[in-house]
Design an enzyme around this catalytic site. Sequence first.
Site, short mmCIF file in Angstrom:
data_model
loop_
_atom_site.label_atom_id
_atom_site.label_comp_id
_atom_site.label_asym_id
_atom_site.label_seq_id
_atom_site.Cartn_x
_atom_site.Cartn_y
_atom_site.Cartn_z
N GLU A 125 0.84 -1.21 0.00
CA GLU A 125 0.00 0.00 0.00
C GLU A 125 0.87 1.26 0.00
O GLU A 125 1.98 1.26 0.53
CB GLU A 125 -0.93 0.00 1.22
CG GLU A 125 -2.03 -1.04 1.10
CD GLU A 125 -3.01 -1.02 2.27
OE1 GLU A 125 -2.83 -0.20 3.20
OE2 GLU A 125 -3.94 -1.84 2.26
N ARG A 159 -3.49 -3.01 -35.61
CA ARG A 159 -3.06 -3.79 -34.44
C ARG A 159 -4.11 -4.84 -34.15
O ARG A 159 -5.30 -4.54 -34.07
CB ARG A 159 -2.87 -2.89 -33.23
CG ARG A 159 -2.23 -3.63 -32.05
CD ARG A 159 -2.23 -2.78 -30.80
NE ARG A 159 -1.31 -1.66 -30.81
CZ ARG A 159 -0.04 -1.73 -30.46
NH1 ARG A 159 0.47 -2.87 -30.07
NH2 ARG A 159 0.72 -0.65 -30.47
N LYS A 209 -1.46 1.83 -39.91
CA LYS A 209 -1.09 0.77 -38.94
C LYS A 209 -2.31 -0.04 -38.54
O LYS A 209 -3.40 0.53 -38.39
CB LYS A 209 -0.47 1.42 -37.70
CG LYS A 209 -0.09 0.43 -36.61
CD LYS A 209 0.55 1.12 -35.42
CE LYS A 209 -0.43 1.43 -34.33
NZ LYS A 209 0.16 2.00 -33.13
C1 R5P Z 1 -1.04 3.94 -30.40
O1 R5P Z 1 -1.85 4.22 -31.26
C2 R5P Z 1 -0.02 4.90 -29.88
O2 R5P Z 1 -0.07 6.11 -30.55
C3 R5P Z 1 1.37 4.34 -29.96
O3 R5P Z 1 1.75 4.18 -31.32
C4 R5P Z 1 1.45 3.00 -29.28
O4 R5P Z 1 0.90 3.09 -28.01
C5 R5P Z 1 2.88 2.53 -29.18
O5 R5P Z 1 2.88 1.26 -28.60
P1 R5P Z 1 4.02 0.23 -28.94
O6 R5P Z 1 5.32 0.93 -28.72
O7 R5P Z 1 3.79 -0.90 -27.98
O8 R5P Z 1 3.83 -0.20 -30.35
#
Ligand code: R5P
Length: 291
Positions: free
Chosen positions: A36, A191, A189
């Site tokens: 804590e 994910r 991008k």
């Molecule tokens: C996501 O959309 C953020 O803008 C960053 O690109 C992301 O959080 C980066 O995370 P990582 O380094 O794990 O790819």
Amino acid sequence: MKIVLGPASTELGMRIAEILNSETVPVFSKTFPDGESYVRIEGNVKSEETVIVQTTSPPQNSRLVQLALMADAAKRGKAKKVTAVVPYLAYARQDRVFLEGEAVSIEAVAKMLRAAGIDALITVNVHHEEALEKFPFEAKNLSAISFLAEYFKGKELEGAFALAPDKGATYMAEQAGKILGGEWGYLEKRRDRYTGQVSVEKGKFDVKDKAVVIFDDIISTGGTIVAAIKVLKEIGAEKVYVACVHPLLIGDAEKRIVEAGAEEIVGTDSIPSHVSKVSLAPLIGRALKEL
Ligand code: R5P
């Protein structure tokens, strides 16, 4: 105005206080054997505009609790208004329900902070600014991109291509592009929501034989930046530099980015680290002056 030096951002808090010529209030903190948190504000904040500076990078849960405890202590000390300066706002990336059954984490965090006594909040390059509209108190988002771009301009990268590693970061590339004086663009991008795996496709721009600076809000695992550098190298970029506001740099992120071919990684003191070459103090100081 008094600046309470949260244990996670002592140096940044002191830099801000210096700019504002404000008195600082130290905080004693410790962790009990059971994990804590304990904090004690070591100064008088009665009837004062009280600003608590505390970033919430890892260990984010205990830093959030420390922030809540400092707000509670300030309110008990009869502070006039409690403003939290939270450069890196944890949980901001979960700002909507992506999969059924999830929480909107950032809204839950904001409600907890409100309950603890926070009246207003200032953050920097939060993941999606719109998330702040739902906060139960006044919340302001600042952008540190011009400061990062100026850093690179000062390193003779004037005219370099400013790149966003995904569409969400486009505004950063645009802001930086204006300062660097070169072109700007973004990558597409994707994910995977279950595995976290990142894939990047090149956009419609030409970086052959050019210097490129990638601008992003956060570098966490480095997956996004590594994938972006790979694409940039494939399409002939000469040199790639990396700028981010919040250098979380989890695990071997930095090593992976350097191995992918980055010339330099630059972050801010939102999260203190050896890549924190740009201070947020002037930006935050200016915002606090306008309070
Ligand atoms: C996501 O959309 C953020 O803008 C960053 O690109 C992301 O959080 C980066 O995370 P990582 O380094 O794990 O790819």
